[in-house]
Structures are given as C-alpha cells and as structure tokens.
Design an enzyme around this catalytic site. Structure first.
Site, short mmCIF file in Angstrom:
data_model
loop_
_atom_site.label_atom_id
_atom_site.label_comp_id
_atom_site.label_asym_id
_atom_site.label_seq_id
_atom_site.Cartn_x
_atom_site.Cartn_y
_atom_site.Cartn_z
N LYS A 1 0.84 -1.20 0.00
CA LYS A 1 0.00 0.00 0.00
C LYS A 1 0.88 1.25 0.00
O LYS A 1 1.85 1.33 0.76
CB LYS A 1 -0.92 -0.01 1.23
CG LYS A 1 -1.82 1.23 1.36
CD LYS A 1 -2.86 1.07 2.47
CE LYS A 1 -3.61 2.38 2.74
NZ LYS A 1 -4.64 2.24 3.80
N ASP B 1 -2.98 9.75 4.28
CA ASP B 1 -4.40 9.38 4.26
C ASP B 1 -5.17 10.28 5.21
O ASP B 1 -5.19 10.06 6.42
CB ASP B 1 -4.54 7.90 4.65
CG ASP B 1 -6.00 7.45 4.70
OD1 ASP B 1 -6.88 8.19 4.21
OD2 ASP B 1 -6.25 6.35 5.24
N LYS C 1 -10.78 11.84 8.70
CA LYS C 1 -10.34 11.29 9.97
C LYS C 1 -10.27 12.39 11.02
O LYS C 1 -9.92 13.53 10.70
CB LYS C 1 -8.92 10.71 9.83
CG LYS C 1 -8.82 9.41 9.07
CD LYS C 1 -7.38 8.91 9.05
CE LYS C 1 -7.25 7.63 8.23
NZ LYS C 1 -7.97 6.49 8.80
N ASP D 1 1.05 5.64 6.04
CA ASP D 1 0.10 4.77 5.34
C ASP D 1 0.71 4.18 4.05
O ASP D 1 0.01 3.52 3.29
CB ASP D 1 -1.20 5.53 5.05
CG ASP D 1 -2.43 4.64 5.03
OD1 ASP D 1 -2.35 3.51 5.58
OD2 ASP D 1 -3.45 5.06 4.46
N ASP E 1 -12.58 6.79 3.33
CA ASP E 1 -11.42 6.41 4.15
C ASP E 1 -11.03 4.94 3.95
O ASP E 1 -9.98 4.51 4.41
CB ASP E 1 -11.73 6.69 5.63
CG ASP E 1 -10.48 6.76 6.48
OD1 ASP E 1 -9.36 6.80 5.90
OD2 ASP E 1 -10.62 6.77 7.72
N GLU F 1 -9.80 3.68 1.42
CA GLU F 1 -9.16 3.97 0.13
C GLU F 1 -8.08 2.96 -0.23
O GLU F 1 -7.82 2.72 -1.41
CB GLU F 1 -8.58 5.39 0.15
CG GLU F 1 -7.18 5.54 0.76
CD GLU F 1 -7.07 5.11 2.22
OE1 GLU F 1 -8.10 5.14 2.92
OE2 GLU F 1 -5.96 4.72 2.65
N ARG G 1 -7.86 -0.26 -0.01
CA ARG G 1 -8.33 -1.42 -0.77
C ARG G 1 -8.63 -1.07 -2.22
O ARG G 1 -8.54 -1.92 -3.10
CB ARG G 1 -9.56 -2.03 -0.07
CG ARG G 1 -10.75 -1.11 -0.01
CD ARG G 1 -11.79 -1.56 1.00
NE ARG G 1 -11.36 -1.35 2.38
CZ ARG G 1 -12.08 -1.68 3.44
NH1 ARG G 1 -13.26 -2.25 3.29
NH2 ARG G 1 -11.63 -1.44 4.66
N1 BES Z 1 -4.99 3.75 6.71
C1 BES Z 1 -6.18 3.39 7.37
C2 BES Z 1 -6.02 2.22 8.34
C3 BES Z 1 -5.15 2.46 9.55
C4 BES Z 1 -5.72 2.72 10.77
C5 BES Z 1 -3.78 2.33 9.48
C6 BES Z 1 -4.92 2.91 11.90
C7 BES Z 1 -2.98 2.53 10.58
C8 BES Z 1 -3.54 2.80 11.79
C9 BES Z 1 -7.23 2.96 6.35
O1 BES Z 1 -7.17 3.59 5.11
C10 BES Z 1 -8.57 3.28 6.94
O2 BES Z 1 -8.83 4.41 7.19
N2 BES Z 1 -9.39 2.26 7.15
C11 BES Z 1 -10.66 2.43 7.71
C12 BES Z 1 -11.61 1.50 7.01
C13 BES Z 1 -13.05 1.73 7.35
C14 BES Z 1 -13.50 3.08 6.82
C15 BES Z 1 -13.86 0.62 6.76
C16 BES Z 1 -10.59 2.09 9.18
O3 BES Z 1 -9.90 1.15 9.55
O4 BES Z 1 -11.21 2.80 9.98
ZN ZN Z 2 -8.23 5.44 5.05
ZN ZN Z 3 -5.27 4.28 4.53
#
Ligand code: BES
Ligand code: ZN
Ligand code: ZN
Length: 468
Positions: free
Chosen positions: A233, A238, A245, A256, A315, A317, A319
């Site tokens: 990734k 992000d 966020k 990220d 968020d 993103e 995937r």
């Molecule tokens: N980059 C984040 C995941 C993340 C969270 C990495 C904490 C490192 C520490 C990812 O892009 C994200 O925001 N995922 C969301 C998915 C949700 C919206 C389904 C998440 O985990 O909240």
């Molecule tokens: Zn995200």
């Molecule tokens: Zn992310």
C-alpha cells in the site's frame, strides 16, 4: 553510528576499551567466566557487591585497572538483547566494544535495528561512531544482518519522512534509486495509469494536487527459478478524504505507505544479498485528500479488472488502490502474491499494535508466510477469510461496495482484496505494527520497517524447499 565486525578472538583474548559480559540469572557465559578468571574474579565480586542478577536489559558498568566491562542482562530473545545493548552503548562513549556473539545472526540484527535513529530534521545531532567486534561470529552472518538491516532502515526512513516531503513522486524517486542495485524500476504517471484503466486507484488520487505514481519493480537475478510478487500500500498520506479522519487518527497517516516501504526495503536487501529469486514489486502511490476534485461517497468506480465498486467510505481507500495494484500484478504473470498494507483500524483492535493480521486465500501459501515471519522475528497471526461475510460488500448499484459494516472490518477488507486476484494471495494487515508511538528494544518511535524481514525470509524459504 554502529559498525559490526566478526572477530575470532575470545572475550579474554581480544583487546578493546570496553568488553560486554553477558549475565543470565546471575551466571556468566563460559567466555565470561574465562575472562573473570583472568581478571582474578573482579566481575563476580562486583556482581555480588551490587546484587546484580542480570535481568533482561539491566546493566552494570565496571571500570577497573584492567579496563572497562559492561555486565549486561540477556533477554530470552537475542534480537531484543542486541537492540538493548545498542541503546545502552549509545549512552556511553567507547569507540570500540568487544561482545561475545552467542547467536550471531539475531544478535547482530538486533544491534543494528536497535541503533536506528531518524534525526535528519533535528538541529543537534551527535553521532559517536562505535565499532562492535562480535567475538566468535561467522562473518557471513554479520554481513547478512547488515544487508537486512539496510532494507529495514530504508523502510523506516521512508515511513518517517514527513508527508510534505515524501509525496507520491518522491516515493517513486526513492524507488528509482534501486536501479543502482540492479533492480529494474518502471514509474507510470497519471496518463499511463489512466490509459491502463486503473479507475479505483485514480479515484483515490484525484483529490490531491500531488499526482499519483504507479511503481513497478523487478529484481531478476540470473538463474532464478522461483518468483515472488509483492504488493504494498502506498498512501503517502491518508486524510480519510470526505470521510475525514479526526486529528488523532490522522496524525500518523504519513505512515500509510508502510506496506510500500516494506516492499522497497525488502527489494533493496534482496538485491544486496543477491537472493536467487525473482522478485517483483508493485506500489500504487498517491494521497487521499479533500478538495473540489476529490472522490465522493456514492461514486461508482471501474477497476482494472472491470469490476465496479461503489464508494461508501472514502477512508476505505487503501483497498481501492490495492485492487488495481493486485490485478496489475496478476496481469504481469504473478503466480502467488504477498501483499502488505496498513489497511484497517479493525486489525489493530483485534490484535493490538504489535501483531499483524494474516489472511490467505490458499492455506499452503499462508503457512509459508507465517513460518517465514516466525523465523524473521516478526509477529503475525492468522484471521479467517470468512466467506459468509462476503455479502456485507454487496452494493445495490455496483459489483461491490468498498466497506462492510463495523463488525469484522479487517476481514471484509481482506475479502474485498481477494475479489481482484485469482492466484494465491496472502494479505498482511500491518496497521498495528508498521508504526509505533513508543520506543522499543529494536528501535525508536515511528516507522518500524515491519514486513521487510518477513518478505526476505519468504524469499529465502522459496530457494531451499520445493515450491508450494
Ligand atoms: N490507513 C487506514 C487504516 C489504519 C488505521 C492504518 C490505523 C494505521 C492505523 C485505512 O485507510 C482506513 O482508514 N481504514 C478504515 C476502514 C473503514 C472506513 C472501513 C478504518 O480502519 O477505519
Ligand atoms: Zn483510510
Ligand atoms: Zn489508509
């Protein structure tokens, strides 16, 4: 700055202004005993006098007419011992130190990782050079540890670089530096990404002023019979996009791209080591930002495979970018893929900050990666790719939507990725261990370089066993 060297002489024979003497449960090692005999029992008397038992990481510095000695408590884990030693030595100022190697490889790796610092943006930097002689070490193991640590250092640096510096273009520039090590590097710009049809990746990227880059790497040593395809990734930042966020969650999102950094670090080390495996790497690098051009909730995207996705959370993103990167890897002939991403907060809720979640679409491939991680000293734990949850990703308007509900979020994210490949896939969700907010035995706070060592062990494992 720590440099490591293998030395044949024992602790008693060798000469150095400081000698490290290992202690475990109040006992010395045979080499330590021999030294103490030569010193007339100074070490044992000092230990008894100070009540020093040698708890893990505990140390006692002795200055005697015969020289300086650092009694040092052994950890169960030789890597942690090495890391703690490096940190203790950084506080002293001996230019040369003699250390009994014990298990040389993990000790050397631990020393190097524990010595890592990221201070290029600090005004005051004092770097005292320390040369460590590892008594009884196999020089090849010391060299291997250096080459592995170099990849880990680089991955950490890339994660630690601030996002205003490490833009997608800068990440691509960093990847291009691998050419000097014999790695082929191809960088696709926005036009080329569009022409290919990576509609999901482009949608995530479109909100930023900093254009995306797709990075494709190939390390192909002569005579390689095995092949490993990596995907990482590459979100250089992000923000969450319109599903913005909150500050605390956003604060570490320069990290990220840690999956991409692990791919780069591992490929650098693989090239330095001359591993006899062809390794390809793919990173879709972009920023997830908010602007008048940013993608929205409700947008329907067309991925490289042709499958469509309805965006229900901007968020989620990673995937989307990975869907296109994975499909591209398969198009390039990948027979099995190892993908690393800071994908979900859910994985952190499930396994905490130190353990990565492992998902495998094929058991044998999953087990190979799990075993490799264990050998590498990186913590991973399997979670199920539970097909029953596949329906959480159903969309009323498109083939899929990009989020499920709150439950099992790491699993639905993994299921989403699995929709875009047919070859065996291992997905490592490294959201927890890629970045740490507190210093540890193997390094300071910040990027950990998690994944580099596992990837290298996977590659090594492919060469000395029959193919899966
Ligand atoms: N980059 C984040 C995941 C993340 C969270 C990495 C904490 C490192 C520490 C990812 O892009 C994200 O925001 N995922 C969301 C998915 C949700 C919206 C389904 C998440 O985990 O909240
Ligand atoms: Zn995200
Ligand atoms: Zn992310």
């Amino acid at each position: 700055m720590i440099t490591l060297h293998a030395l044949e002489a024992t602790l008693a024979e060798g000469k150095a202004p400081l000698k490290v003497v290992w202690v475990k449960k109040g006992e010395l090692t045979p080499q330590g005993e021999a030294l103490d005999v030569r010193l007339g029992g100074v070490l044992r008397r000092a230990m008894a006098g100070a009540g020093f038992k040698g708890e893990a990481g505990e140390n006692l510095l002795l200055s005697t007419p015969e020289g300086h000695f650092l009694l040092f408590g052994l950890d169960e884990d030789p890597r942690a011992t090495g890391g703690r030693l490096a940190q203790a030595l950084a506080k002293l100022s001996f230019p040369e130190v003699l250390v009994e190697a014990l298990e040389a490889y993990p000790l050397a790796e631990g020393i190097l990782l524990g010595a890592y610092r990221f201070d290029r943006y600090k005004g005051s930097r004092e770097e005292k050079p320390v040369a460590i002689q590892l008594s009884g070490a196999n020089p090849e193991e010391v060299e291997r540890a250096k080459k592995v640590a170099e990849g880990v250092y680089w991955a950490r640096d890339l994660v630690n670089e601030p996002p205003n510096v490490l833009t997608p273009e800068a990440l691509a520039e960093a990847a291009l530096s691998l050419k000097a090590f014999g790695v082929e590097v191809e960088v696709l710009d926005e036009g080329a990404i569009q022409a290919l049809g990576m509609g999901a990746f482009l949608a995530v990227a479109q909100g930023s002023e900093n254009p995306p880059r797709f990075i494709a790497l190939r390390y192909a040593p002569e005579g390689a019979r095995e092949r490993l395809d990596l995907v990482g990734k590459g979100l250089t930042f992000d923000s969450g996009g319109y599903s913005l966020k909150p500050t605390e969650g956003m604060a570490t999102m320069k990290g990220d791209m840690a999956g991409g950094a692990a791919v780069l670090g591992a490929m650098k080390s693989a090239a330095l080591l001359g591993l006899p495996v062809e390794i390809r790497g793919y990173i879709a690098a972009c920023e997830n930002m908010v602007s008048g051009r940013a993608y929205r909730l409700g947008d329907v995207l067309k991925t490289l495979t042709g499958k469509t996705v309805e965006v229900m959370n901007t968020d989620a993103e990673g995937r989307l970018t990975l869907a296109d990167a994975l499909a591209y890897a398969e198009r390039q002939g990948a027979r099995r893929i190892l993908e690393l991403s800071t994908l979900t907060g859910s994985a952190v809720v499930a396994l905490g900050e130190e353990v990565a979640a492992l998902f495998a679409t094929e058991e044998a491939w999953g087990r190979r990666v799990e075993d490799a991680a264990r050998r590498a000293g990186e913590k991973v734990w399997p979670l199920p790719l539970e097909r029953a949850y596949r329906e959480k990703l159903k969309s009323p308007v498109a083939d899929l939507k990009n989020v499920g509900d709150r439950n099992g979020g790491a699993i639905t994210a993994a299921l989403f990725l699995a929709e875009f490949v047919t070859v065996p896939l291992v997905h490592l969700d490294i959201a927890g261990p890629a970045f740490t907010k507190k210093a540890h035995a193997l390094g300071p706070e910040g990027g950990t370089g998690f994944g580099v060592r596992t990837v290298l062990e996977v590659a090594r494992g492919l060469t000395d066993t029959t193919p899966a």
